[in-house]
Design a protein around this motif. Structure first.
Motif, PDB file in Angstrom:
ATOM      1  N   GLY A  90       0.747  -1.245   0.048  1.00 50.82           N
ATOM      2  CA  GLY A  90      -0.046  -0.017  -0.030  1.00 50.82           C
ATOM      3  C   GLY A  90       0.719   1.320   0.042  1.00 50.82           C
ATOM      4  N   GLY A  91       0.268   2.268   0.565  1.00 50.42           N
ATOM      5  CA  GLY A  91       0.643   3.659   0.614  1.00 50.42           C
ATOM      6  C   GLY A  91       0.245   4.491  -0.298  1.00 50.42           C
ATOM      7  N   SER A 151       0.719  -3.577   3.677  1.00 53.33           N
ATOM      8  CA  SER A 151       1.771  -3.225   4.138  1.00 53.33           C
ATOM      9  C   SER A 151       2.302  -1.811   3.853  1.00 53.33           C
ATOM     10  CB  SER A 151       2.810  -4.255   3.626  1.00 53.33           C
ATOM     11  OG  SER A 151       4.255  -3.898   3.651  1.00 53.33           O
ATOM     12  N   ARG A 190       7.074   5.563   5.349  1.00 57.26           N
ATOM     13  CA  ARG A 190       7.468   6.731   4.991  1.00 57.26           C
ATOM     14  C   ARG A 190       6.808   7.973   5.724  1.00 57.26           C
ATOM     15  NH1 ARG A 190      10.677   3.716   2.961  1.00 57.26           N
ATOM     16  NH2 ARG A 190      11.100   3.579   0.609  1.00 57.26           N
ATOM     17  N   GLY A 212       6.953  -1.261   7.430  1.00 59.21           N
ATOM     18  CA  GLY A 212       8.592  -1.525   7.361  1.00 59.21           C
ATOM     19  C   GLY A 212       8.778  -2.146   6.255  1.00 59.21           C
ATOM     20  N   PHE A 218      10.595  -5.386   3.769  1.00 62.40           N
ATOM     21  CA  PHE A 218      10.587  -6.873   4.030  1.00 62.40           C
ATOM     22  C   PHE A 218      12.015  -7.104   3.970  1.00 62.40           C
ATOM     23  CE2 PHE A 218       6.441  -5.893   2.057  1.00 62.40           C
ATOM     24  CZ  PHE A 218       5.564  -6.797   2.980  1.00 62.40           C
ATOM     25  N   GLY A 219      12.928  -6.638   3.529  1.00 63.91           N
ATOM     26  CA  GLY A 219      14.451  -7.021   3.132  1.00 63.91           C
ATOM     27  C   GLY A 219      14.590  -7.434   1.800  1.00 63.91           C
ATOM     28  N   GLY A 220      14.006  -6.677   0.783  1.00 66.32           N
ATOM     29  CA  GLY A 220      14.391  -7.243  -0.597  1.00 66.32           C
ATOM     30  C   GLY A 220      13.321  -8.224  -1.234  1.00 66.32           C
ATOM     31  N   THR A 277       0.932  -0.070  -4.822  1.00 66.10           N
ATOM     32  CA  THR A 277       1.778   1.097  -4.492  1.00 66.10           C
ATOM     33  C   THR A 277       1.631   2.040  -5.707  1.00 66.10           C
ATOM     34  OG1 THR A 277       3.800  -0.254  -5.427  1.00 66.10           O
ATOM     35  CG2 THR A 277       3.338  -0.471  -3.265  1.00 66.10           C
ATOM     36  N   HIS A 278       2.350   3.051  -5.358  1.00 66.05           N
ATOM     37  CA  HIS A 278       2.326   4.167  -6.170  1.00 66.05           C
ATOM     38  C   HIS A 278       3.051   3.895  -7.831  1.00 66.05           C
ATOM     39  CE1 HIS A 278       3.555   8.379  -7.671  1.00 66.05           C
ATOM     40  NE2 HIS A 278       2.607   8.651  -6.964  1.00 66.05           N
ATOM     41  N   ALA A 311       6.719   3.848  -7.633  1.00 64.11           N
ATOM     42  CA  ALA A 311       7.244   2.922  -6.555  1.00 64.11           C
ATOM     43  C   ALA A 311       7.996   1.661  -7.156  1.00 64.11           C
ATOM     44  CB  ALA A 311       6.617   2.676  -5.269  1.00 64.11           C
ATOM     45  N   ALA A 312       8.820   1.632  -8.092  1.00 68.59           N
ATOM     46  CA  ALA A 312       9.319   0.832  -8.759  1.00 68.59           C
ATOM     47  C   ALA A 312      10.186  -0.366  -8.146  1.00 68.59           C
ATOM     48  CB  ALA A 312      10.134   1.179 -10.221  1.00 68.59           C
ATOM     49  N   ARG A 313      10.657  -0.120  -7.204  1.00 72.70           N
ATOM     50  CA  ARG A 313      11.439  -1.253  -6.571  1.00 72.70           C
ATOM     51  C   ARG A 313      10.739  -2.080  -5.874  1.00 72.70           C
ATOM     52  NH1 ARG A 313      15.743   0.534  -2.089  1.00 72.70           N
ATOM     53  NH2 ARG A 313      15.762   2.325  -3.420  1.00 72.70           N
ATOM     54  N   ILE A 314       9.707  -1.783  -5.042  1.00 76.83           N
ATOM     55  CA  ILE A 314       8.847  -2.626  -4.411  1.00 76.83           C
ATOM     56  C   ILE A 314       8.009  -3.416  -5.151  1.00 76.83           C
ATOM     57  CG2 ILE A 314       7.062  -1.015  -3.973  1.00 76.83           C
ATOM     58  CD1 ILE A 314       7.974  -3.842  -1.670  1.00 76.83           C
ATOM     59  N   ASN A 351      10.345  -6.046  -6.757  1.00 77.09           N
ATOM     60  CA  ASN A 351      10.514  -7.119  -5.706  1.00 77.09           C
ATOM     61  C   ASN A 351       9.303  -7.904  -5.385  1.00 77.09           C
ATOM     62  OD1 ASN A 351      12.828  -6.105  -5.036  1.00 77.09           O
ATOM     63  ND2 ASN A 351      12.286  -5.224  -3.133  1.00 77.09           N
ATOM     64  N   LYS A 374       5.162  14.379 -10.986  1.00 78.80           N
ATOM     65  CA  LYS A 374       5.318  12.993 -11.661  1.00 78.80           C
ATOM     66  C   LYS A 374       3.959  12.722 -12.269  1.00 78.80           C
ATOM     67  CE  LYS A 374       8.126  10.973  -8.321  1.00 78.80           C
ATOM     68  NZ  LYS A 374       8.076  10.261  -6.524  1.00 78.80           N
TER      69      LYS A 374
HETATM   70  N1  LIG Z   1       7.485   7.165  -5.049  1.00 83.20           N
HETATM   71  C1  LIG Z   1       6.420   7.790  -4.967  1.00 83.20           C
HETATM   72  O1  LIG Z   1       6.256   8.915  -5.844  1.00 83.20           O
HETATM   73  C2  LIG Z   1       5.349   7.744  -3.785  1.00 83.20           C
HETATM   74  C3  LIG Z   1       4.149   8.440  -3.976  1.00 83.20           C
HETATM   75  C4  LIG Z   1       3.069   8.166  -2.819  1.00 83.20           C
HETATM   76  C5  LIG Z   1       3.122   7.284  -2.120  1.00 83.20           C
HETATM   77  N2  LIG Z   1       4.141   6.349  -2.164  1.00 83.20           N
HETATM   78  C6  LIG Z   1       4.322   5.248  -1.238  1.00 83.20           C
HETATM   79  O2  LIG Z   1       5.406   5.193  -0.480  1.00 83.20           O
HETATM   80  C7  LIG Z   1       5.992   3.916  -0.687  1.00 83.20           C
HETATM   81  C8  LIG Z   1       7.518   4.144  -0.608  1.00 83.20           C
HETATM   82  O3  LIG Z   1       7.900   4.397  -1.942  1.00 83.20           O
HETATM   83  P1  LIG Z   1       9.035   4.465  -2.851  1.00 83.20           P
HETATM   84  O4  LIG Z   1       8.962   5.275  -4.161  1.00 83.20           O
HETATM   85  O5  LIG Z   1      10.052   4.886  -1.794  1.00 83.20           O
HETATM   86  O6  LIG Z   1       9.179   3.061  -2.877  1.00 83.20           O
HETATM   87  P2  LIG Z   1      10.410   2.063  -3.721  1.00 83.20           P
HETATM   88  O7  LIG Z   1      11.479   2.794  -4.061  1.00 83.20           O
HETATM   89  O8  LIG Z   1       9.888   1.173  -4.780  1.00 83.20           O
HETATM   90  O9  LIG Z   1      10.780   0.978  -2.523  1.00 83.20           O
HETATM   91  C9  LIG Z   1      11.912   1.000  -1.683  1.00 83.20           C
HETATM   92  C10 LIG Z   1      11.874  -0.015  -0.797  1.00 83.20           C
HETATM   93  O10 LIG Z   1      10.858   0.534   0.316  1.00 83.20           O
HETATM   94  C11 LIG Z   1      10.045  -0.650   0.857  1.00 83.20           C
HETATM   95  N3  LIG Z   1       8.643  -0.563   0.668  1.00 83.20           N
HETATM   96  C12 LIG Z   1       8.105   0.205  -0.456  1.00 83.20           C
HETATM   97  N4  LIG Z   1       6.898   0.102  -0.516  1.00 83.20           N
HETATM   98  C13 LIG Z   1       6.675  -0.814   0.632  1.00 83.20           C
HETATM   99  C14 LIG Z   1       5.429  -1.365   1.190  1.00 83.20           C
HETATM  100  N5  LIG Z   1       4.155  -0.899   0.705  1.00 83.20           N
HETATM  101  N6  LIG Z   1       5.505  -2.079   2.234  1.00 83.20           N
HETATM  102  C15 LIG Z   1       6.817  -2.512   2.620  1.00 83.20           C
HETATM  103  N7  LIG Z   1       7.726  -1.971   2.200  1.00 83.20           N
HETATM  104  C16 LIG Z   1       7.706  -1.296   1.218  1.00 83.20           C
HETATM  105  C17 LIG Z   1      10.676  -1.776   0.194  1.00 83.20           C
HETATM  106  O11 LIG Z   1      11.680  -2.427   1.226  1.00 83.20           O
HETATM  107  P3  LIG Z   1      12.662  -3.655   1.246  1.00 83.20           P
HETATM  108  O12 LIG Z   1      13.029  -4.068   0.054  1.00 83.20           O
HETATM  109  O13 LIG Z   1      13.199  -3.818   2.589  1.00 83.20           O
HETATM  110  O14 LIG Z   1      11.402  -4.557   1.298  1.00 83.20           O
HETATM  111  C18 LIG Z   1      11.463  -1.345  -0.899  1.00 83.20           C
HETATM  112  O15 LIG Z   1      12.662  -2.166  -1.738  1.00 83.20           O
HETATM  113  C19 LIG Z   1       5.311   2.872  -1.409  1.00 83.20           C
HETATM  114  O16 LIG Z   1       4.682   2.030  -0.367  1.00 83.20           O
HETATM  115  C20 LIG Z   1       4.450   3.903  -2.161  1.00 83.20           C
HETATM  116  O17 LIG Z   1       3.281   3.375  -2.382  1.00 83.20           O
HETATM  117  C21 LIG Z   1       5.224   6.538  -2.987  1.00 83.20           C
END
Ligand SMILES: NC(=O)c1ccc[n+]([C@@H]2O[C@H](COP(=O)([O-])OP(=O)(O)OC[C@H]3O[C@@H](n4cnc5c(N)ncnc54)[C@H](OP(=O)(O)O)[C@@H]3O)[C@@H](O)[C@H]2O)c1
Length: 270
Positions: A13-14, A37, A41, A55, A57-59, A79-80, A83-86, A89, A203
């Motif tokens: 989520g998020g 999950s 942030r 939090g 999961f550890g990749g 996810t957003h 948020a390409a990495r999650i 994964n 974005k």
């Molecule tokens: N990117 C954006 O512009 C944006 C905007 C609004 C909301 N969000 C939300 O913010 C969160 C983080 O975004 P990001 O762009 O930093 O993600 P990301 O670069 O794709 O992910 C980085 C790491 O954060 C952890 N992670 C991300 N989303 C998670 C989730 N829902 N539950 C548990 N762990 C998560 C994972 O860690 P591990 O490898 O340790 O598992 C992942 O490898 C996402 O859930 C996304 O939906 C992002």
């Protein structure tokens, strides 16, 4: 290994889409155990129905272990779009464990003939093009993407983030604005007018919650540096509205399998 009974659905989520799905499942499919999950942030996330864990999961391997240990039946990656990495994964982990996965893709914003979009492939490219596009920017790229804008010459920035920042966000001249969506067009129009904004940086997230700034920029005749989305992961994708049908179909397919007699509301591991 048998599935849990009730089946456990993991929502990554998020986003407003993830929260909306958790609400719909609680209202329409209360027999499904839903776990959302969050990355952790946001300091004080809005309450969600169902269970919530916070939090990383550890990749991909950590996520695969989590899926196995908790006998997760389905994963919805809500996810957003950036948020390409999650998402990568989630694909790797679900493929490794054999758990069906859906990636929610909200439609992109339609481009109106009066929109003045300058599309870029990356945040870095948007930052490079910013000084030639305007002097007073409204930055809405998220707190994690501000580094390329840190010290731009001759550009004042209004930076919208979710939580009040503990330290200055940029080295250059700026004002931080902590606010949580959804944002209405009228409010964003007034905000951009009050701060004499002459360029918006965003974005290409899509969705209604943040469309107000796009409509406001169009109304004010302001150019938009629009950062393109990364591609979706291969596999099943659906709009937020279509996710319920995908879940129903996948659970029906699993219905013939033997449920776990002791699995009711089992604690999560770890
Ligand atoms: N990117 C954006 O512009 C944006 C905007 C609004 C909301 N969000 C939300 O913010 C969160 C983080 O975004 P990001 O762009 O930093 O993600 P990301 O670069 O794709 O992910 C980085 C790491 O954060 C952890 N992670 C991300 N989303 C998670 C989730 N829902 N539950 C548990 N762990 C998560 C994972 O860690 P591990 O490898 O340790 O598992 C992942 O490898 C996402 O859930 C996304 O939906 C992002």
């Amino acid at each position: 290994m048998p599935d849990r009974d009730p089946p456990l659905l993991l929502i990554l989520g998020g986003t407003a889409d993830a929260a909306g799905l958790a609400r719909r499942l609680a209202a329409e499919r209360p027999e499904i155990e839903v776990l959302t999950s969050l990355a952790g942030r946001v300091r004080d996330p809005k309450p969600l129905p169902g269970r919530v864990r916070i939090g990383g999961f550890g990749g991909a391997e950590g996520l695969a272990d989590f899926l196995r240990q908790n006998r997760v039946a389905l994963v919805v990656d809500a996810t957003h779009p950036f948020a390409a990495r999650i998402s990568a994964n989630a694909r790797a982990a679900c493929d490794a464990v054999g758990v069906p996965r859906l990636q929610i893709r909200r439609p992109e914003w339609p481009r109106h003939p009066d929109d003045r979009w300058i599309e870029t492939d990356t945040t870095e490219e948007a930052a490079r093009r910013l000084p030639a596009t305007g002097n007073r920017a409204f930055l809405t790229v998220g707190i994690g993407e501000l580094a390329p804008f840190a010290d731009l010459p001759d550009v004042w920035c209004l930076v919208r983030v979710v939580d009040p920042p503990a330290a200055p966000l940029l080295a250059g001249p700026h004002l931080a604005l902590a606010a949580r969506g959804p944002f209405a067009e009228a409010d964003d129009t007034a905000l951009m007018r009050d701060h004499r904004i002459d360029v918006l940086v965003t974005k290409h997230a899509g969705g209604n919650a943040t469309y107000g700034k796009i409509a406001a920029a169009r109304k004010l005749g302001i150019p938009v540096l629009m950062i393109r989305r990364p591609p979706a992961e291969p596999g099943d994708t659906a709009t937020p509205e279509a996710a319920m049908a995908w879940i129903a179909e996948k659970l029906e397919n699993k219905a013939g399998r033997c449920p776990d007699p002791q699995g009711v509301a089992a604690p999560l591991t770890p």
